[in-house]
Design a protein around this motif. Structure first.
Motif, short mmCIF file in Angstrom:
data_model
loop_
_atom_site.label_atom_id
_atom_site.label_comp_id
_atom_site.label_asym_id
_atom_site.label_seq_id
_atom_site.Cartn_x
_atom_site.Cartn_y
_atom_site.Cartn_z
N ARG A 111 40.95 42.34 39.15
CA ARG A 111 41.00 41.30 40.20
C ARG A 111 41.31 41.90 41.57
NH1 ARG A 111 41.88 36.07 39.64
NH2 ARG A 111 43.85 36.11 40.81
N ASP A 156 36.99 36.29 46.55
CA ASP A 156 36.51 37.01 45.37
C ASP A 156 35.07 37.44 45.66
OD1 ASP A 156 35.61 37.86 42.86
OD2 ASP A 156 36.79 36.37 41.77
N MET A 206 36.05 31.17 40.72
CA MET A 206 35.93 32.24 41.72
C MET A 206 36.30 31.69 43.10
SD MET A 206 32.39 34.08 40.42
CE MET A 206 31.50 32.54 40.18
N ARG A 251 38.15 43.23 42.92
CA ARG A 251 37.17 42.21 43.29
C ARG A 251 37.59 41.42 44.54
NH1 ARG A 251 34.55 45.44 40.97
NH2 ARG A 251 33.73 45.18 38.86
N PHE A 252 38.88 41.35 44.81
CA PHE A 252 39.36 40.68 46.03
C PHE A 252 39.53 41.68 47.17
CE2 PHE A 252 40.25 37.33 43.06
CZ PHE A 252 40.21 36.16 43.79
#
Length: 482
Positions: A384, A316, A312, A387-388
């Motif tokens: 992803r 993130d 991670m 989450r970013f």
């Protein structure tokens, strides 16, 4: 059948055989306990209360590669961390007893419903309670099947005991087959779907709960066509959280991607520390990892594995949420921050069971099974990016092994400390070429640096107390025979 299975809302056992048939003074039978819809509704709330997911969370963290031994560890969980699992281990007795108590409660609601004649304006509510009972029974059976069945795709494989009725004191059952379990689960979910009047609810069984459980059953049995379709239908209504919503999900202030969770509140029976370092667990979710609070100074006895942490990077949101901010800037100690607490009680949080990120990765796994590598990348990229909070590159996958490995890695990150890792490795580890692998610094002193995904310990043994009490069980799971 072991006596623990028949403990329930209105069960009363006695110690002497001569007393079994006596109508004991003060005994509360079903006819007295359930006389109205209100009684049924109270009973179903009691059934929810029988379900506890903290043993699964603790076990998956401790046995696999989610955690390392923390600075305040005084021996908690070290036997399991060293790979010791047997018929007397806390995990097998706890999971067995938890779900059979839950099944007993659900079965009693189902049987008691026949005693009540709903008024015309009560029919929908009556049907919904009964639908909840059938769906909860299906979930309890699924959990038992998933832990005690060696091979999820072999219908002849022995599983646990199929308890779809209220047993008598002397009832003894042999182990049922996987097909028998899956058939009952399917029938219960079909019945539930025909009764439930609620489409969605984060804390009560609903039609969406039924769809999510069906998707999980299809995933585990590798019916990927069905799993993909069911997951896609849920994603249409449960979007993946943005970074703000994701952070709120873990302090219980946001339910954007929650399909179902077990609610935990201050003052309820799970408001307490529980059995720290043991799969008997119970209590606060965060007490699986720390004694006081989720900070560096909160007496963490388990911490996040450095290997998991390295997956991670900065940016993130999972790194910011899963590791308490007190770990910065050096991150020498990695306290688990996923369960910070709510309602003013540190470490007390709802237990997330089904959420949309799971459905997205079900779709990714289904795509991997059909070698649609572009779709695998697309689904992982969607997660992803969320989450970013920005568009990030997702490496392409060139073959099926790499595709399964990419899915498994995202499941490892996304569902850390949620009770998934143990069964994910059992399902996907061999196909992904992935096993439990701990950094030397975190395992050398415990002699258990790696565990192959096809190791016999990825199926739990039938607990010793059940074997001793139930001669109808004649076969133990491989690796645990006496």
């Amino acid at each position: 059948m072991n006596k623990y299975i028949i403990l329930g809302l209105v069960a009363l056992t006695v110690s002497c055989n001569e007393s079994i048939d006596i109508d004991q003074v003060g005994r509360l039978g079903a006819e007295q306990a359930f006389q109205s819809l209100a009684d049924l509704e109270s009973g179903i709330l009691g059934t929810y209360n029988q379900f506890d997911y903290t043993p699964s969370m603790q076990w998956a963290s401790n046995f696999t590669d989610e955690i390392a031994i923390g600075p305040d560890n005084g021996g908690q969980g070290q036997a399991v961390y060293s790979g010791i699992v047997n018929t007397g281990s806390a995990v097998t007795s706890s999971i067995w007893q938890t779900y059979y108590d839950a099944l007993n409660s659900a079965n009693r609601i189902i049987e008691a419903a026949d005693l009540i004649e709903a008024e015309e304006d009560e029919v929908d509510a009556y049907n919904n309670v009964l639908g909840e009972a059938y769906a909860l029974r299906a979930w309890g059976l699924f959990e038992l099947w998933s832990y005690y069945t060696i091979n999820y795709t072999d219908g002849t494989a022995l599983s646990a005991l199929l308890v779809n009725f209220v047993p008598e004191v002397a009832t003894q059952l042999p182990r049922a087959t996987s097909t028998e379990f899956l058939t009952q689960i399917g029938e219960d979910l079909t019945t539930a779907a025909g009764l439930l009047t609620v489409q969605s609810s984060p804390t009560r069984v609903s039609q969406d709960f039924v769809t999510a459980l069906r998707a999980k059953v299809a995933l585990y049995t590798e019916d990927y066509t069905t799993a993909d379709a069911l997951a896609a239908s849920l994603l249409a209504n449960y979007p993946i959280s943005n970074t703000t919503q994701f952070e709120g999900m873990w302090d219980d202030s946001d339910d954007t991607e929650i399909i179902f969770k077990l609610e935990r509140s201050v003052g309820d029976p799970y408001d307490g520390q529980g059995a720290t370092g043991s799969a008997n667990a119970g209590g606060w979710a965060g007490a699986n990892y720390a004694f006081v609070n989720p900070t560096v100074d909160g007496s963490p006895y388990f911490v996040m594995s450095s290997q998991l942490f390295d997956l991670m990077p900065d940016g993130d949101i999972r790194r910011e949420v899963y590791v308490d901010e007190s770990a910065a800037p050096d991150y020498a100690v990695l306290p688990v921050g996923k369960y910070p607490g709510s309602g003013g009680q540190p470490l007390l949080n709802d237990l997330k069971i089904f959420r949309s990120a799971d459905m997205l990765l079900i779709r990714a796994e289904a795509a991997a099974s059909s070698s649609d590598f572009a779709a695998v990348a697309t689904f992982i990229d969607e997660l992803r990016d969320a989450r970013f909070g920005t568009d990030v590159a997702t490496p392409a996958v060139a073959n099926q092994t790499a595709a399964f490995a990419a899915v498994l890695e995202q499941r490892r990150i996304e569902f850390a400390f949620e009770g998934h890792r143990y069964r994910d490795l059992k399902r996907l580890g061999v196909r992904a070429g992935v096993s439990v692998s701990r950094p030397d610094a975190e395992c050398t002193n415990f002699g258990n640096c790696s565990i192959a995904s096809d190791d016999f310990r990825f199926t739990l043994p039938i607990p010793l107390f059940e074997l001793d009490a139930n001669p109808a069980i004649t076969t133990q799971n491989p690796g645990y025979e006496q």
